[in-house]
Design a protein around this motif. Structure first.
Motif, PDB file in Angstrom:
ATOM      1  N   ARG A  60       0.879  -1.192   0.000  1.00  0.00           N
ATOM      2  CA  ARG A  60       0.000   0.000   0.000  1.00  0.00           C
ATOM      3  C   ARG A  60       0.903   1.224   0.000  1.00  0.00           C
ATOM      4  NH1 ARG A  60      -2.071  -1.002   5.764  1.00  0.00           N
ATOM      5  NH2 ARG A  60       0.154  -1.463   5.795  1.00  0.00           N
ATOM      6  N   THR A  84      -2.090  -1.147  -3.684  1.00  0.00           N
ATOM      7  CA  THR A  84      -2.871   0.077  -3.855  1.00  0.00           C
ATOM      8  C   THR A  84      -1.928   1.280  -3.833  1.00  0.00           C
ATOM      9  OG1 THR A  84      -3.217   0.261  -1.476  1.00  0.00           O
ATOM     10  CG2 THR A  84      -4.978  -0.781  -2.736  1.00  0.00           C
ATOM     11  N   PHE A 127       0.097   3.068   5.537  1.00  0.00           N
ATOM     12  CA  PHE A 127       0.780   2.741   4.274  1.00  0.00           C
ATOM     13  C   PHE A 127       2.106   2.029   4.545  1.00  0.00           C
ATOM     14  CE2 PHE A 127      -1.871   6.446   3.421  1.00  0.00           C
ATOM     15  CZ  PHE A 127      -2.565   6.030   2.284  1.00  0.00           C
TER      16      PHE A 127
END
Ligand SMILES: C[S@@+](CC[C@H](N)C(=O)[O-])C[C@H]1O[C@@H](n2cnc3c(N)ncnc32)[C@H](O)[C@@H]1O
Length: 251
Positions: A60, A84, A127
């Protein structure tokens, strides 16, 4: 360097407004000028940053100051369809050009979001990797942006900064200075808004050195900071790791 120093430094709120308005004006020509002024090298620099940070499938990522999304695209190729990528910027015209590019290329794993790097709208530790390309030099408060980037990175995750830097002393230095401080602003000025491309060398001259940036990253809580010079030392990649605390109870 003094010849490019701004007479009156911009204060924080003014700088954000100035920078956002400037990028809104040059947004339609930004990608084209990046390629021309870097001799088409800028994609390779982002690619190298992704490689050095060992960004891998399924991760991420957040790219702050994403502009037209080229760093987000480089991250998306590395994380694949299971990963992502969020590209965040406070200048909507830059994001819109990025969004179009991302849609045209079919990268569904990238989302583009309106956000200020100094007050990120994301939870702590959300993240694996947080990147910024040619952005920290433009934010009004480097400390606030770094603090936010570290906050949203998970323990053990990486913060990656790709940025122009003043070349080190070397026989090539006068040539590099000539390009950076005289030729580049003139070419940029002819092809786009003059002020935007005098701002570029000014902002490089006024920005912290590579060592000072590493120290600021350390103060923000990052460890294992490594610095890589690119393009004859005019571009730098800094990578830091957010320490992973184990929760081990000491006896
Ligand atoms: C030179 S462009 C870099 C764009 C892109 N990262 C790249 O690699 O080409 C700098 C970008 O930083 C953005 N920016 C500057 N300050 C910001 C802030 N405080 N929050 C979010 N974006 C910011 C500008 O809007 C602009 O799009």
């Amino acid at each position: 360097m003094s010849s490019v120093a701004r007479k009156k430094p911009l204060v924080i709120g003014e700088k954000s407004r100035y920078v956002r308005a400037m990028f809104a004006t040059i947004a339609p020509r930004y990608d084209q000028l990046n390629s021309l002024l870097s001799f088409h090298r800028h994609h390779a620099w982002r690619q190298q940053a992704v490689r050095l940070a060992k960004v891998g499938p399924g991760e991420r990522c957040l790219d702050v100051c994403t502009g037209t999304g080229d760093f987000a695209l480089a991250l998306a190729r590395a994380v694949g369809e299971q990963g992502t990528v969020v590209g965040a910027d406070f200048c909507v015209p830059m994001l819109q050009i990025g969004l179009q590019k991302i849609r045209n290329r079919g990268y569904r794993q990238i989302k583009m979001a309106v956000a200020d790097a100094q007050a990120l709208p994301y939870p702590n530790a959300s993240f694996d990797v947080v990147t910024v390309g040619f952005g920290v030099r433009n934010v009004a408060s480097l400390e606030k942006a770094l603090a936010e980037m570290v906050r949203v990175t998970r323990p053990g995750g990486r913060v990656v900064i790709l940025e122009f830097t003043r070349p080190r002393p070397s026989p090539l230095r006068p040539l590099l200075d000539l390009y950076l401080f005289k030729i580049l602003p003139n070419i940029g000025g002819w092809l786009s808004r003059k002020e935007a491309y005098t701002y570029l060398p000014e902002s490089i001259a006024q920005f912290v050195s590579r060592e000072e940036l590493a120290a600021a990253m350390q103060r923000a809580g990052l460890t294992q900071i490594t610095i890589y010079d690119l393009n004859f030392g005019t571009v730098c990649i800094h990578i830091g790791v957010r320490p992973a605390y184990t929760g081990e109870v000491l006896q």
